[in-house]
Scaffold this active site. Structure first.
Site, PDB file in Angstrom:
ATOM      1  N   SER A 189     -69.870  12.587  58.979  1.00 10.52           N
ATOM      2  CA  SER A 189     -68.918  11.765  59.124  1.00 10.52           C
ATOM      3  C   SER A 189     -67.715  11.891  58.464  1.00 10.52           C
ATOM      4  O   SER A 189     -67.802  12.548  57.120  1.00 10.52           O
ATOM      5  CB  SER A 189     -69.200  10.209  59.126  1.00 10.52           C
ATOM      6  OG  SER A 189     -68.260   9.272  58.946  1.00 10.52           O
ATOM      7  N   HIS A 190     -66.806  11.745  58.736  1.00  8.73           N
ATOM      8  CA  HIS A 190     -65.344  11.832  57.869  1.00  8.73           C
ATOM      9  C   HIS A 190     -65.299  10.717  56.493  1.00  8.73           C
ATOM     10  O   HIS A 190     -64.836  10.760  55.669  1.00  8.73           O
ATOM     11  CB  HIS A 190     -64.069  11.203  58.570  1.00  8.73           C
ATOM     12  CG  HIS A 190     -63.608  12.318  59.539  1.00  8.73           C
ATOM     13  ND1 HIS A 190     -64.172  12.608  60.739  1.00  8.73           N
ATOM     14  CD2 HIS A 190     -62.506  13.063  59.477  1.00  8.73           C
ATOM     15  CE1 HIS A 190     -63.692  13.496  61.319  1.00  8.73           C
ATOM     16  NE2 HIS A 190     -62.463  13.923  60.816  1.00  8.73           N
ATOM     17  N   SER A 191     -66.379   9.735  56.770  1.00  7.31           N
ATOM     18  CA  SER A 191     -66.584   8.484  55.769  1.00  7.31           C
ATOM     19  C   SER A 191     -67.782   8.594  55.028  1.00  7.31           C
ATOM     20  O   SER A 191     -68.793   8.590  55.678  1.00  7.31           O
ATOM     21  CB  SER A 191     -66.305   7.161  56.736  1.00  7.31           C
ATOM     22  OG  SER A 191     -66.886   6.502  55.270  1.00  7.31           O
TER      23      SER A 191
ATOM     24  N   GLY B 210     -62.986  12.996  55.049  1.00 14.31           N
ATOM     25  CA  GLY B 210     -62.747  14.450  55.585  1.00 14.31           C
ATOM     26  C   GLY B 210     -64.130  14.690  55.936  1.00 14.31           C
ATOM     27  O   GLY B 210     -65.393  13.988  55.753  1.00 14.31           O
TER      28      GLY B 210
ATOM     29  N   ASP C 273     -69.392  12.312  64.139  1.00 17.25           N
ATOM     30  CA  ASP C 273     -68.577  11.139  64.440  1.00 17.25           C
ATOM     31  C   ASP C 273     -67.682  11.679  65.486  1.00 17.25           C
ATOM     32  O   ASP C 273     -67.478  11.352  66.781  1.00 17.25           O
ATOM     33  CB  ASP C 273     -67.960  10.219  63.397  1.00 17.25           C
ATOM     34  CG  ASP C 273     -67.285  10.969  62.361  1.00 17.25           C
ATOM     35  OD1 ASP C 273     -66.790  10.242  61.289  1.00 17.25           O
ATOM     36  OD2 ASP C 273     -66.796  11.997  62.411  1.00 17.25           O
TER      37      ASP C 273
END
Lengths: 222, 127
Positions: free
Chosen positions: B8-10, B43, B67
């Site tokens: 995920s980016h998070s 990112g 994601d």
């Protein structure tokens, strides 16, 4: 570098010059990305190309063209962030792979490398022409290069044709509605803005055209 | 057992989905997060993906959940570098796919089955 071929050093010069153009234009690229993206394109690409310059600097003297492009590509995949990392990194790695063990790339080989780069980008990102992405600059660039080559133009002229076509392709993204990437979530609101990925592709191909005529000496200082 | 990596980016989202997948994998599934960039910011990072895959790879293959956007591109780029077809990206929603994969993996299913279960999660309706 002779007038009609590019060796590893010349391609390293391309990466350095591209890094310089990206660094100089990072603010504009970020602004374009803030309009329809998530506002980090210039920063990401600057970071990625800085890493690419470091990576090629670590290569032995006289490294072959393929090694230069693959090293740059790997660094860009690893350090860029965003979609640009995988896309530009894959583009450079595919380009590098087509150059195999050759010490120099002539106009035909460079054209094949650019076509392989495009193929890699489309395979990975699944974007078509008209989706408002870097592909909208890269497809016309490769077509212009191949057209020039078929017409008997030399390497520098082919590269210039590609750069000019990429710039026109980037401008042509302005009215498009994005069908890929974060901008696609904006639907019709993404129209009226120049795509940052197309803009950076045009910049990188301008760097290539520059070095084929001996311009763009990037000394490493800004 | 097939391993699962959540991209995920998070960082917190990857950690949270991993927590859910581990819970629904009844503590048996091997799930690792690869969220955020190497500095902990927003990112994706191919290096974090590589690290997570190595952590869950027990020799039975690994399924990646991503994601959107650059997580997918990073996953695909990672797979291109991997030989032998032992790492697969699931075309699935992040949470539902991870949970389905973990459940199936915990049951001892093989790579293709776990991958199919993750992708079938796309069809799970909520209303």
């Amino acid at each position: 570098m002779s007038g009609t071929t590019l060796d590893g050093a010349a391609l390293a010069g391309w990466i350095r010059h591209a890094a310089g153009l990206v660094a100089a234009d990072a603010e504009r690229l970020t602004r374009l990305d803030a309009a329809i993206g998530d506002g980090d394109h210039g920063l990401n690409l600057d970071r990625g190309f800085t890493a690419a310059v470091a990576a090629i600097g670590a290569l032995p003297e006289g490294a072959a063209p393929s090694k230069v492009l693959i090293a740059a590509g790997r660094a860009i995949v690893s350090k860029t962030g965003g979609a640009s990392g995988p896309l530009y990194g894959t583009a450079l790695r595919r380009a590098g792979r087509t150059l195999a063990d050759e010490d120099e790339a002539d106009a035909t080989a460079l054209g094949a490398a650019l076509a392989a780069a495009l193929e890699g980008v489309q395979e990975l990102g699944q974007a078509d022409e008209g989706d408002k992405t870097m592909v909208d600059a890269l497809i016309p660039a490769v077509a212009a290069y191949e057209g020039a080559l078929a017409g008997g133009a030399d390497l520098a002229s082919c590269a210039r044709a590609a750069a000019d076509a990429a710039a026109r392709g980037a401008d042509a993204t302005i009215p498009l509605r994005a069908r890929k990437g974060r901008a696609s979530y904006l639907g019709a609101r993404s129209a009226g803005h120049l795509d940052p990925g197309a803009a950076s592709t045009a910049l990188i191909l301008r760097a290539l055209a520059d070095i084929t005529v001996g311009e763009g000496g990037w000394s490493g200082s800004s | 057992m097939v391993g699962i990596v959540v991209i995920s980016h998070s960082r917190t989202l990857a950690d949270g989905v991993t927590e859910m997948a581990r819970a629904l994998g009844v503590g048996k599934a091997k799930v690792e997060p690869a969220g955020g960039d190497v500095d902990g910011g927003f990112g994706t990072s191919i290096d974090l993906v590589r690290h997570a895959v190595a952590a869950v790879d027990g020799g039975d293959g690994v399924v990646l959940l991503a994601d959107l956007g650059s997580s997918v591109l990073t996953a695909k780029t990672f797979i291109e570098d991997t030989e032998g077809g032992a790492v697969l990206l699931a075309d699935a929603p992040l949470v539902e796919g991870a949970v389905a994969a973990a459940s199936m993996a915990a049951a001892g299913a093989d790579l293709a089955t776990v991958h199919a279960a993750a992708e079938a999660a796309r069809e799970h309706r909520k209303t």
